[in-house]
Structures are given as structure tokens and as C-alpha cells.
Design a protein around this motif. Sequence first.
Motif, short mmCIF file in Angstrom:
data_model
loop_
_atom_site.label_atom_id
_atom_site.label_comp_id
_atom_site.label_asym_id
_atom_site.label_seq_id
_atom_site.Cartn_x
_atom_site.Cartn_y
_atom_site.Cartn_z
N PRO A 63 -2.31 -12.04 6.33
CA PRO A 63 -2.61 -10.57 5.93
C PRO A 63 -2.43 -9.63 6.86
CG PRO A 63 -4.82 -11.44 7.09
CD PRO A 63 -3.62 -12.46 7.07
N ARG A 64 -2.32 -8.38 6.96
CA ARG A 64 -2.22 -7.18 7.83
C ARG A 64 -2.96 -6.33 8.39
NH1 ARG A 64 2.40 -4.04 4.13
NH2 ARG A 64 0.50 -3.58 2.36
N TYR A 65 -3.76 -6.04 9.67
CA TYR A 65 -4.26 -5.68 10.07
C TYR A 65 -4.06 -4.24 11.06
CZ TYR A 65 -2.96 -8.88 13.97
OH TYR A 65 -2.07 -9.58 14.59
N ASN A 66 -5.03 -3.74 11.31
CA ASN A 66 -4.83 -3.20 11.87
C ASN A 66 -3.48 -1.99 12.18
OD1 ASN A 66 -7.57 -3.92 13.79
ND2 ASN A 66 -6.68 -4.69 15.25
N GLN A 67 -2.92 -1.61 13.43
CA GLN A 67 -1.64 -0.66 13.16
C GLN A 67 -0.46 -1.62 11.98
OE1 GLN A 67 -3.48 -1.13 16.40
NE2 GLN A 67 -3.89 0.97 15.88
N MET A 68 -0.63 -2.91 11.99
CA MET A 68 0.45 -3.09 10.65
C MET A 68 -0.40 -2.21 9.06
SD MET A 68 0.63 -6.80 11.72
CE MET A 68 0.18 -7.78 13.06
N ILE A 69 -1.13 -1.92 9.14
CA ILE A 69 -1.80 -1.56 7.06
C ILE A 69 -0.26 0.02 7.25
CG2 ILE A 69 -4.00 -0.65 5.84
CD1 ILE A 69 -5.36 -2.26 7.61
N THR A 70 -0.08 -0.21 6.03
CA THR A 70 1.22 0.64 5.89
C THR A 70 0.15 2.34 5.17
OG1 THR A 70 1.63 0.25 4.29
CG2 THR A 70 2.89 -0.10 6.44
N SER A 71 -0.94 2.08 4.81
CA SER A 71 -1.35 2.82 3.36
C SER A 71 -1.98 4.20 4.63
CB SER A 71 -1.68 2.54 2.80
OG SER A 71 -2.83 1.90 3.44
N ASP A 72 -2.53 5.80 4.10
CA ASP A 72 -3.41 6.25 4.81
C ASP A 72 -4.44 6.85 4.72
OD1 ASP A 72 -0.42 7.54 5.78
OD2 ASP A 72 -0.61 9.39 3.56
N LYS A 73 -4.81 5.90 3.58
CA LYS A 73 -6.29 5.60 3.35
C LYS A 73 -6.58 4.66 2.93
CE LYS A 73 -7.24 10.84 1.97
NZ LYS A 73 -7.96 11.70 1.31
N VAL A 74 -7.32 3.68 3.13
CA VAL A 74 -8.44 2.75 2.40
C VAL A 74 -9.40 2.59 2.04
CG1 VAL A 74 -6.38 1.68 3.91
CG2 VAL A 74 -8.71 1.97 4.86
N ARG A 75 -9.97 1.84 1.65
CA ARG A 75 -11.75 1.35 1.31
C ARG A 75 -11.85 0.44 2.10
NH1 ARG A 75 -14.42 3.17 -3.09
NH2 ARG A 75 -12.49 2.99 -3.93
#
Length: 172
Positions: A9-21
Motif C-alpha cells: 500500500p501507499r503511505y505518508n508522502q506516497m499518497i497522491t490525493s489531496d483529501k482523504v477519509r
Amino acid sequence: MQPPVKSGPRYNQMITSDKVRVIDENGENIGVMYTREAIEQAAEVGLDLVEVSPNADPPVCKFLDVGKFRYEAQKKANLARKSQKTQEIKEIKMRPNIDDHDYDTKMKAIHKFIGEGDKVKVTLRFRGRELSHQQLGMNLLKRVQDDTAEVAKMEAWPRMEGRQMLMVISPK
């Protein structure tokens, strides 16, 4: 920043979307927030922000320890791989003029293999003049089919290959 990891899974800075739940470490839904804020909150608790459902809108992220999360996922995959049954093809060889007791012994083996969930390839080998009496071989294979009818189904009908007649039966 760490180099990007190819799998997992992607984590921390690897997450590309601006907003997350965001879901916290106790499994409670915090709500939708900016990714930067969520990463900072996770760091305050001493955990990473891990994307658990990237296809949702917005993506669902959780406060987790990435190493532990990967380890658990790997253990689960190994357990699934260990518990799956591979179907093998077992071979039983006979001759067209087989005696009754020998036939019964071969049938016990066939029933055992089918009970274990394996396919059985019945090979009938012809020698010399037996080749001119192929109907005897067909009768024998028909008898095998009838004796295994309640536990197995015919997968490959009897066919000649050189001096051998082959038939494959598999569990129902």
C-alpha cells in the motif's frame, strides 16, 4: 523521504490525493481532511498514514505501522497459499487381460486418489496381438467407468495413442 516501494500500500508522502477519509488507530472515523494534516496527526501518534482503500472517493487511510501492516498481509497471503489444494493427475496402468483381484486392487487405488481430490489417468497398454483386440480394452475401461460412476465423472473419453488406450476421470 524514503524511496518509493514497488509493492504494497501507499503511505505518508506516497499518497497522491489531496483529501482523504481518515480512520484513527482505534478504528474510529475522524472524517475527511487534507493529506498533509492527516500525515502530521499520524506522526504525532507515532504511526504512518496508510492507504487501505485507494479506489474509494475520497481514498480511505488509516493510522498504522507500515512494517507491521505489510507483515500481517504477507502472513495472510502465505496462509492462503498453504491451504489451497492443487489437483494432481495420478496414473493407473493396466493390461487388457487383467485378473479380477488385480483389477480390484487397482480400483481401490483409483477410489483413494479420487477421494483425495485428484484426477486419475487410466492407461491400458497393449502388447503384441492384444492390439488386434481393442474391444477388450474398451470393455475394461467401460467397467472402470461404471465402477467409479458415483464418485467420479469422465473427463476424457477413451482414446488410442500408439499401443496405449487412455482415459481420464476426475472427482465429481
